[in-house]
Motif scaffolding. Structure first.
Motif, PDB file in Angstrom:
ATOM      1  N   GLU A   1     -49.922   4.476  15.716  1.00 24.86           N
ATOM      2  CA  GLU A   1     -49.213   5.098  16.828  1.00 24.86           C
ATOM      3  C   GLU A   1     -48.029   4.242  17.263  1.00 24.86           C
ATOM      4  O   GLU A   1     -48.100   3.017  17.261  1.00 24.86           O
ATOM      5  CB  GLU A   1     -50.128   5.253  18.043  1.00 24.86           C
ATOM      6  N   THR A   2     -46.991   4.924  17.634  1.00 22.26           N
ATOM      7  CA  THR A   2     -45.854   4.288  18.280  1.00 22.26           C
ATOM      8  C   THR A   2     -45.650   4.992  19.609  1.00 22.26           C
ATOM      9  O   THR A   2     -45.582   6.223  19.653  1.00 22.26           O
ATOM     10  CB  THR A   2     -44.580   4.406  17.424  1.00 22.26           C
ATOM     11  N   ILE A   3     -45.560   4.228  20.674  1.00 24.81           N
ATOM     12  CA  ILE A   3     -45.421   4.796  22.015  1.00 24.81           C
ATOM     13  C   ILE A   3     -43.991   4.568  22.494  1.00 24.81           C
ATOM     14  O   ILE A   3     -43.463   3.462  22.401  1.00 24.81           O
ATOM     15  CB  ILE A   3     -46.423   4.143  22.990  1.00 24.81           C
ATOM     16  N   TRP A   4     -43.385   5.646  22.996  1.00 31.12           N
ATOM     17  CA  TRP A   4     -42.049   5.574  23.585  1.00 31.12           C
ATOM     18  C   TRP A   4     -42.173   5.930  25.061  1.00 31.12           C
ATOM     19  O   TRP A   4     -42.852   6.873  25.425  1.00 31.12           O
ATOM     20  CB  TRP A   4     -41.102   6.570  22.948  1.00 31.12           C
ATOM     21  N   GLU A   5     -41.479   5.188  25.893  1.00 28.58           N
ATOM     22  CA  GLU A   5     -41.448   5.488  27.320  1.00 28.58           C
ATOM     23  C   GLU A   5     -40.000   5.652  27.733  1.00 28.58           C
ATOM     24  O   GLU A   5     -39.169   4.785  27.458  1.00 28.58           O
ATOM     25  CB  GLU A   5     -42.086   4.359  28.122  1.00 28.58           C
ATOM     26  N   GLY A   6     -39.699   6.768  28.383  1.00 34.98           N
ATOM     27  CA  GLY A   6     -38.338   7.036  28.828  1.00 34.98           C
ATOM     28  C   GLY A   6     -38.286   7.288  30.322  1.00 34.98           C
ATOM     29  O   GLY A   6     -39.254   7.047  31.045  1.00 34.98           O
ATOM     30  N   LEU A   7     -37.152   7.792  30.776  1.00 34.08           N
ATOM     31  CA  LEU A   7     -36.996   8.103  32.189  1.00 34.08           C
ATOM     32  C   LEU A   7     -37.723   9.380  32.581  1.00 34.08           C
ATOM     33  O   LEU A   7     -38.138   9.545  33.722  1.00 34.08           O
ATOM     34  CB  LEU A   7     -35.508   8.272  32.530  1.00 34.08           C
ATOM     35  N   TRP A   8     -37.877  10.290  31.639  1.00 32.25           N
ATOM     36  CA  TRP A   8     -38.404  11.606  31.953  1.00 32.25           C
ATOM     37  C   TRP A   8     -39.759  11.881  31.321  1.00 32.25           C
ATOM     38  O   TRP A   8     -40.477  12.760  31.786  1.00 32.25           O
ATOM     39  CB  TRP A   8     -37.416  12.687  31.512  1.00 32.25           C
ATOM     40  N   MET A   9     -40.095  11.173  30.236  1.00 33.49           N
ATOM     41  CA  MET A   9     -41.322  11.495  29.510  1.00 33.49           C
ATOM     42  C   MET A   9     -41.820  10.304  28.717  1.00 33.49           C
ATOM     43  O   MET A   9     -41.084   9.341  28.498  1.00 33.49           O
ATOM     44  CB  MET A   9     -41.078  12.668  28.560  1.00 33.49           C
ATOM     45  N   ASP A  10     -43.078  10.401  28.313  1.00 30.38           N
ATOM     46  CA  ASP A  10     -43.684   9.480  27.356  1.00 30.38           C
ATOM     47  C   ASP A  10     -43.918  10.253  26.068  1.00 30.38           C
ATOM     48  O   ASP A  10     -44.268  11.434  26.102  1.00 30.38           O
ATOM     49  CB  ASP A  10     -45.039   8.964  27.856  1.00 30.38           C
ATOM     50  N   CYS A  11     -43.741   9.585  24.936  1.00 30.33           N
ATOM     51  CA  CYS A  11     -43.991  10.218  23.646  1.00 30.33           C
ATOM     52  C   CYS A  11     -44.868   9.296  22.802  1.00 30.33           C
ATOM     53  O   CYS A  11     -44.786   8.072  22.903  1.00 30.33           O
ATOM     54  CB  CYS A  11     -42.687  10.476  22.891  1.00 30.33           C
ATOM     55  N   VAL A  12     -45.706   9.908  21.964  1.00 27.78           N
ATOM     56  CA  VAL A  12     -46.545   9.174  21.033  1.00 27.78           C
ATOM     57  C   VAL A  12     -46.293   9.756  19.655  1.00 27.78           C
ATOM     58  O   VAL A  12     -46.398  10.960  19.449  1.00 27.78           O
ATOM     59  CB  VAL A  12     -48.041   9.291  21.399  1.00 27.78           C
ATOM     60  N   SER A  13     -45.944   8.876  18.719  1.00 21.22           N
ATOM     61  CA  SER A  13     -45.721   9.288  17.336  1.00 21.22           C
ATOM     62  C   SER A  13     -46.919   8.828  16.515  1.00 21.22           C
ATOM     63  O   SER A  13     -47.245   7.646  16.484  1.00 21.22           O
ATOM     64  CB  SER A  13     -44.436   8.654  16.806  1.00 21.22           C
TER      65      SER A  13
END
Length: 180
Positions: free
Chosen positions: A39-51
């Motif tokens: 898994e790779t986790i991305w955190e942004g201003l509007w959402m979190d994403c998991v790849s």
């Protein structure tokens, strides 16, 4: 010089919008000895994403604005203001460049218009630079803090680099218009 400033401002405007939208502000750091990463986790201003394995991407918008940390709320506001101001600056610059060569009888009115676009570009660059640099400083501080658990450590995401380039281009465009 005006056309170069317009190009820099346009690229900076698009970069500001991209930085605001991109979820890659904070990216999960893989610092364990395990080389298999699922898994790779991305955190942004509007959402979190998991790849998952780079194949499937799941994104989720933040549920509540009230539950967000205060710095994130401030960064959202600053980036939204920067997007709006960059669009206004770009439109002012287009009008200023368009009418610079046509109006010989009132050069003072046009130069004030171009100066306003330059100041707006400078302000936009500073507005973009603030949340991007603050987030980067926070990520670097947490990464080297031994009190932060390894799974919670993050690395600098692509959005931060886009934000820095956009800020530099906006400040360069503003300096060009202010010097004109």
């Amino acid at each position: 010089l005006q056309i170069t400033g317009l190009i820099f401002g346009g690229i900076g405007m698009v970069g500001t919008l991209a930085t605001t939208i991109m979820p890659q502000w904070r990216v999960s750091a893989h610092i364990d000895s395990n080389i298999v990463v699922f898994e790779t986790i991305w955190e942004g201003l509007w959402m979190d994403c998991v790849s998952h394995l780079g194949i499937r991407l799941q994104c989720k918008f933040y549920d509540s604005v009230l539950a967000l940390p205060q710095p994130l709320e401030a960064f959202r506001a600053l980036m939204c203001i920067a997007v709006i101001l960059s669009i206004i600056s770009f439109l002012m610059a287009i009008v200023g460049v368009k009418y610079t060569h046509r109006t010989k009888e009132d050069p003072q009115g046009i130069s004030v218009f171009i100066l306003a676009a330059g100041v707006a570009f400078l302000l936009t660059g500073i507005l973009v630079l603030s949340p991007v640099s603050w987030t980067a400083g926070s990520i670097i501080h947490d990464f080297y803090d031994p009190k932060v658990p390894t799974p919670l450590k993050r690395e600098l995401g692509a959005a931060l680099y886009v934000g820095w380039v956009s800020a530099v281009l906006l400040i360069a465009a503003g300096a060009m218009y202010c010097s004109f």
